[in-house]
Motif scaffolding. Structure first.
Motif, mmCIF file in Angstrom:
data_model
loop_
_atom_site.group_PDB
_atom_site.id
_atom_site.type_symbol
_atom_site.label_atom_id
_atom_site.label_comp_id
_atom_site.label_asym_id
_atom_site.label_seq_id
_atom_site.Cartn_x
_atom_site.Cartn_y
_atom_site.Cartn_z
ATOM 1 N N TYR A 114 0.828 -1.210 0.000
ATOM 2 C CA TYR A 114 0.000 0.000 0.000
ATOM 3 C C TYR A 114 0.866 1.266 0.000
ATOM 4 C CZ TYR A 114 -3.115 3.666 1.642
ATOM 5 O OH TYR A 114 -3.798 4.841 1.756
ATOM 6 N N GLN A 158 -4.184 7.717 9.635
ATOM 7 C CA GLN A 158 -4.367 6.914 8.430
ATOM 8 C C GLN A 158 -3.896 5.481 8.639
ATOM 9 O OE1 GLN A 158 -3.387 8.881 4.845
ATOM 10 N NE2 GLN A 158 -3.962 7.176 3.550
ATOM 11 N N SER A 159 -2.902 5.288 9.479
ATOM 12 C CA SER A 159 -2.446 3.928 9.781
ATOM 13 C C SER A 159 -3.560 3.122 10.438
ATOM 14 C CB SER A 159 -1.220 3.968 10.700
ATOM 15 O OG SER A 159 -0.117 4.565 10.063
ATOM 16 N N TRP A 188 -6.230 2.384 7.844
ATOM 17 C CA TRP A 188 -5.802 1.316 6.941
ATOM 18 C C TRP A 188 -5.987 -0.050 7.600
ATOM 19 C CZ3 TRP A 188 -1.877 -2.251 7.804
ATOM 20 C CH2 TRP A 188 -1.618 -3.125 6.724
ATOM 21 N N SER A 200 -9.627 -1.068 7.872
ATOM 22 C CA SER A 200 -10.166 -1.466 6.576
ATOM 23 C C SER A 200 -9.739 -2.885 6.221
ATOM 24 C CB SER A 200 -9.701 -0.492 5.486
ATOM 25 O OG SER A 200 -10.107 0.833 5.787
ATOM 26 N N MET A 233 -7.482 1.873 0.034
ATOM 27 C CA MET A 233 -7.292 1.155 1.293
ATOM 28 C C MET A 233 -7.419 -0.349 1.130
ATOM 29 S SD MET A 233 -6.520 2.795 4.073
ATOM 30 C CE MET A 233 -6.035 4.499 4.254
#
Length: 416
Positions: free
Chosen positions: A247, A273-274, A277, A280, A409
């Motif tokens: 990613y 965002q980690s 991710w 997701s 994602m």
């Protein structure tokens, strides 16, 4: 410049999956909305309309499997003016809407497409003799199961006399029981919200692996979650490490050189965002079936949209993480075949999230807004936008951006 002068400004598209009898995704129907009147198709000068559809298709197919087919609605004006030739025939199916009648011009247009190698679908057929000339040309015939009240007798009457080579598509299939009946009757394709409604499996309990993943999702939403804990979770699973590197290396964080350290990758993404991710990925891994993959995509898309739109609504307090979790968990019952209440009992979620997933509370309005976009229910969408004091153009932009984010994602983006 008005929307009429520039049709590109207000183009918005929803997509609805079409499934095979094995509940794999065969393709999608695209539902267009243009302008402030919440109309389902674009009615403009021929070339401009063809261009809008072509641009809209590019927007919608990003992240689709390369083999997925795309159904696009054609009213009479679009059909007669040959707008279909703006579309790639390998991917697209021209769906002739139910209010188009076979006549000299419409039949000639349909034959031109057919002779050029395009696939044709006839919408809302239930045995009408006047539509038979279109049916004779069609590759796919769609039957509105809800309009036929899911009555097997009426459905069989509609099926009578159809050409043997035609593919039957059942639309507006609302529950799994109807899906199974239609499958046994000979339908080959299925469209509707049966796939997003839970098929409760009696006696089904969460497995230890599923419970662990759900508890981890809940843990990720805690304000005191430690960054070091995130790195240890990823490093403990080789599959997660591989997917993280894939990613980060593919979507362009920071420098050109490849990332080879979990900590470095997470630092570059940032804590927020980690966590998103990892959430997701966990949702996508809960159930490996094709139907569940589509549900995971919808859940992640909802989560990001609700998080993004919260600060633009008239809510007094904006809690992005809470909204993200609400969207992320909203389809768990359908993914796992367990009642939502039973799932929620095992998780220490915020009370507002529990309320929304139970169909109540302030967050439920935002959840329903996301669902109305998915279904192409433009009237309900407009009402909910007004209730939340949201600008429709801004909301639609956030919805499109959230879709792109969800695709990246989950590894669906072409860029990857």
């Amino acid at each position: 410049m008005s929307d009429q002068d520039n049709p590109f400004e207000s183009l918005f598209i929803a997509r609805q999956p079409v499934f095979t009898p094995e509940e794999s995704v065969w393709g999608y129907e695209l539902l267009f909305r243009s302008g402030a009147d919440n109309v389902a198709v674009i009615d403009d000068e021929s070339q401009a309309t063809a261009s809008v559809i072509a641009d809209g298709l590019t927007l919608a197919i990003d992240g689709m499997d390369s083999g997925a087919r795309v159904l696009i609605n054609f009213p009479e004006k679009l059909l007669v003016e040959d707008a279909g030739f703006a579309l790639p025939k390998e991917r697209c199916v021209v769906e002739i809407l139910e209010n188009v009648r076979p006549g000299k011009d419409t039949l000639a247009a349909a034959r031109r497409l057919k002779e050029a190698g395009y696939s044709l679908a006839v919408d809302d057929f239930f045995g009408q003799d006047e539509l038979r000339p279109f049916v004779e040309l069609a590759d796919i015939v769609k039957m509105d199961i809800l309009a036929l009240e899911s009555d097997p007798k009426r459905i069989k009457e509609g099926m009578a006399g159809l050409p043997g080579n035609v593919t039957l598509l059942a639309e507006k299939v609302e529950d799994n029981e109807t899906f199974k009946v239609l499958r046994d009757m000979g339908f080959s394709l299925f469209q509707g919200f049966f796939f997003s409604r839970p098929e409760i499996i009696p006696g089904r309990k969460l497995t230890a692996a599923e419970t662990t993943k759900l508890q981890l999702l809940s843990e990720l939403s805690k304000p005191d979650f430690e960054p070091a804990r995130l790195a240890s979770i990823v490093q403990s699973d080789p599959s997660l490490t591989y997917r993280l590197f894939r990613y980060v290396n593919s979507v362009g964080f920071g420098p050109v050189q490849k990332i080879t350290s979990v900590k470095r990758a997470l630092d570059m993404m940032g804590m927020l965002q980690s966590k998103q991710w990892l959430r997701s990925v966990i949702i996508a891994d809960l159930n490996p079936s094709p139907k569940a993959a589509e549900l995971a995509y919808l859940a992640v898309h909802r989560a990001k949209f609700m998080e993004s739109i919260c600060s633009s609504s008239n809510r007094n307090v904006c809690e992005p993480d809470t909204l993200f979790m609400t969207g992320l968990f909203s389809l768990l019952d359908a993914m796992l075949g367990i009642r939502m209440g039973d799932i929620l009992q095992s998780l220490p979620l915020d009370e507002s999230v529990v309320e929304a997933l139970d169909g109540n509370g302030e967050l439920y309005d935002l959840l329903r807004l996301a669902a109305s976009y998915e279904r192409g229910q433009w009237g309900e969408t407009s009402q909910r936008l007004k209730k939340l004091s949201l600008d429709s153009n801004q909301a639609e932009l956030l919805y499109i951006q959230s879709r792109s984010w969800a695709q990246k994602m989950l590894g669906y983006s072409k860029a990857e």
